[in-house]
Design a protein around this motif. Structure first.
Motif, mmCIF file in Angstrom:
data_model
loop_
_atom_site.group_PDB
_atom_site.id
_atom_site.type_symbol
_atom_site.label_atom_id
_atom_site.label_comp_id
_atom_site.label_asym_id
_atom_site.label_seq_id
_atom_site.Cartn_x
_atom_site.Cartn_y
_atom_site.Cartn_z
ATOM 1 N N ARG A 212 -95.141 -84.063 -67.797
ATOM 2 C CA ARG A 212 -95.626 -83.844 -69.159
ATOM 3 C C ARG A 212 -94.501 -83.497 -70.128
ATOM 4 O O ARG A 212 -94.578 -83.804 -71.323
ATOM 5 N N ASP A 213 -93.454 -82.851 -69.653
ATOM 6 C CA ASP A 213 -92.361 -82.435 -70.540
ATOM 7 C C ASP A 213 -91.297 -83.508 -70.712
ATOM 8 O O ASP A 213 -90.313 -83.300 -71.434
ATOM 9 N N TYR A 214 -91.485 -84.641 -70.057
ATOM 10 C CA TYR A 214 -90.463 -85.697 -70.134
ATOM 11 C C TYR A 214 -90.564 -86.436 -71.469
ATOM 12 O O TYR A 214 -91.646 -86.837 -71.911
ATOM 13 N N ARG A 215 -89.415 -86.600 -72.118
ATOM 14 C CA ARG A 215 -89.346 -87.385 -73.354
ATOM 15 C C ARG A 215 -88.098 -88.268 -73.260
ATOM 16 O O ARG A 215 -86.977 -87.802 -73.434
ATOM 17 N N GLY A 216 -88.326 -89.539 -72.944
ATOM 18 C CA GLY A 216 -87.203 -90.460 -72.771
ATOM 19 C C GLY A 216 -87.192 -91.538 -73.835
ATOM 20 O O GLY A 216 -88.245 -91.932 -74.364
ATOM 21 N N TYR A 217 -86.007 -92.022 -74.135
ATOM 22 C CA TYR A 217 -85.860 -93.084 -75.132
ATOM 23 C C TYR A 217 -85.382 -94.336 -74.401
ATOM 24 O O TYR A 217 -84.270 -94.368 -73.869
ATOM 25 N N ILE B 299 -90.794 -92.804 -74.370
ATOM 26 C CA ILE B 299 -91.622 -92.637 -73.171
ATOM 27 C C ILE B 299 -92.104 -91.192 -73.090
ATOM 28 O O ILE B 299 -91.298 -90.256 -73.005
ATOM 29 N N ARG B 300 -93.435 -91.014 -73.129
ATOM 30 C CA ARG B 300 -94.045 -89.690 -72.999
ATOM 31 C C ARG B 300 -95.156 -89.777 -71.950
ATOM 32 O O ARG B 300 -96.309 -90.062 -72.262
ATOM 33 N N ILE C 70 -83.010 -92.808 -71.757
ATOM 34 C CA ILE C 70 -82.076 -91.704 -71.982
ATOM 35 C C ILE C 70 -82.858 -90.478 -72.450
ATOM 36 O O ILE C 70 -83.696 -90.571 -73.354
ATOM 37 N N THR C 71 -82.585 -89.324 -71.826
ATOM 38 C CA THR C 71 -83.146 -88.070 -72.312
ATOM 39 C C THR C 71 -82.027 -87.244 -72.927
ATOM 40 O O THR C 71 -80.856 -87.359 -72.541
ATOM 41 N N LEU C 72 -82.406 -86.414 -73.901
ATOM 42 C CA LEU C 72 -81.433 -85.604 -74.623
ATOM 43 C C LEU C 72 -81.676 -84.121 -74.368
ATOM 44 O O LEU C 72 -82.788 -83.706 -74.029
ATOM 45 N N GLU C 73 -80.619 -83.337 -74.560
ATOM 46 C CA GLU C 73 -80.736 -81.892 -74.327
ATOM 47 C C GLU C 73 -81.575 -81.215 -75.399
ATOM 48 O O GLU C 73 -82.161 -80.159 -75.160
#
Length: 418
Positions: A240-245, A232-233, A292-295
């Motif tokens: 805009r900075d969100y990157r989720g799986y 998910i972008r 889920i987002t990662l560090e």
């Protein structure tokens, strides 16, 4: 033990031809008052046209036109009903040997298998075959319904003899819980209500058993497995900075701060957040759908699997699988198939057929290795990239796969990782 009223129990019915599966399901639906009035009126009308005095209970499940024309159940018929104590999904599967694949399809998600035995005939080869398939699919509970007790004068010694026959065979299988109930599906004895004709039977009727049997969780709670479905972008400036799986948790529990590894890259990170439509969670478990987002900004894409670093599945390009061949066309040697495992899809081929099982007597043969429809066998699969899997015994979701013919897009086989 308190029963969750919203807990769903899936059960499959199996038996040889004319053992009364459809009649049993019809009796369950009829006596538990789980039938709509218009359905009941239609079936009563059909029963009268057939010249029957009462209601033909089998018509509640034999809804397909071909079934009625041939007088047999030729597909998996799913039925849904609810009682005050539990919700149910029934998979009524054919009894014929040529429909083994239908039974495996219907039973693959079942919590309970009901195996019918004709009291007049006892345990026959098809009874053993259905018990073996239930064992192969790791169905935790088997209820053996000894039907047509009215045709053997409700004799207890007939019931006891069939129990001995079945237990002598089932001791070779990996089934944890086997129960026996003497019934008459046609008359209703021990289906929903206790039988006055069999006061020697001290157990519960079938419906009460289904309502109270403890099925636990369908999911492995220990091994955390998260197959990634999509990345998910968002395009909005705000996110805009969100990157989720995104995906559905196959098993186990994930928590923020968990150290994870991404398979197949082997890259590691920590869980930054677990997001849902309703907000952020501190932890999530199977079968929840989450993002889920990662560090760390690492490469993750569809088909990858996120796991806890200290609890990884097996990874290999060669996998031993118990395979049921579903397709009418035989398997072709060295043919390339698509293997679909969780969200991962890649090319594979059957490297070796180790043995085939004769499911009538459970003997193994390594001589004839050509696979035909309904064959069950142990094979070695070779994949182009490593699969990340658990054994089917430990985890149904990450231990199962299907093979697809890339030219027709048909599912040709279903497999369980050994």
């Amino acid at each position: 033990m308190q029963i969750d009223n919203n807990q769903l129990l899936r059960f499959t019915t199996a038996g040889s031809v004319d053992d009364g599966k459809s009649t049993l399901i019809g009796r369950l639906l009829y006596d538990s008052k789980s039938i709509f009035e218009d359905q009941l009126e239609a079936i009563e009308s059909t029963s009268k046209r057939k010249g029957l005095e009462g209601v033909d209970l089998a018509l509640f499940t034999d809804g397909l036109r071909d079934e009625r024309e041939q007088g047999i159940t030729i597909d998996v018929a799913y039925r849904y009903f609810t009682t005050p104590k539990r919700k149910f999904i029934i998979a009524d599967t054919p009894g014929h040997i040529e429909y083994t694949r239908n039974m495996i399809t219907g039973a693959s998600t079942a919590n309970v298998a009901i195996i019918l035995v004709d009291a007049r005939h006892g345990v026959i080869e098809q009874t053993k075959r259905h018990a073996f398939i239930a064992s192969l699919l790791q169905i935790p509970h088997i209820i053996v319904c000894i039907n047509k007790m009215d045709l053997v004068d409700f004799k207890e010694d007939v019931y006891e003899d069939i129990i001995k026959q079945f237990e002598g065979f089932s001791s070779k299988l990996t089934v944890r819980d086997v129960r026996f109930i003497p019934i008459s599906a046609l008359l209703g004895d021990n289906v929903v209500k206790r039988s006055e004709n069999m006061d020697w039977y001290q157990g519960a009727p079938l419906l009460h058993t289904l309502e109270t049997i403890h099925i636990g969780s369908d999911f492995n709670k220990i091994d955390a497995r998260f197959p990634v479905q999509t990345v998910i972008r968002p395009q909005s400036d705000q996110h805009r900075d969100y990157r989720g799986y995104a995906g559905r948790i196959s098993s186990g529990i994930f928590r923020t701060g968990d150290e994870i590894t991404v398979l197949s890259t082997g890259l590691t990170s920590k869980i930054k957040s677990i997001d849902t439509f309703d907000g952020t969670l501190e932890e999530a478990h199977a079968p929840m759908s989450v993002s889920i987002t990662l560090e760390d900004d690492i490469d993750v894409s569809r088909g990858d699997m996120i796991v806890r670093t200290k609890n990884k599945p097996e990874s290999s390009q060669e996998v031993e699988v118990m395979l049921c061949w579903l397709n009418n066309e035989s398997a072709k040697p060295r043919t390339k198939y698509l293997v679909r495992h969780t969200t991962n899809e890649q090319t594979a081929m059957i490297k070796e057929v180790v043995y085939k099982i004769d499911i009538n007597n459970l003997t193994r043969s390594s001589e004839d290795t050509e696979l035909h429809a309904n064959d069950i066998c142990k094979v070695k699969l070779k994949t182009t990239k490593p699969l990340h899997f658990d054994s089917y015994r430990e985890n149904r979701n990450t231990g199962s796969l299907i093979l697809i013919d890339p030219t027709t897009n048909q599912t040709v086989a279903a497999g369980m990782v050994i």
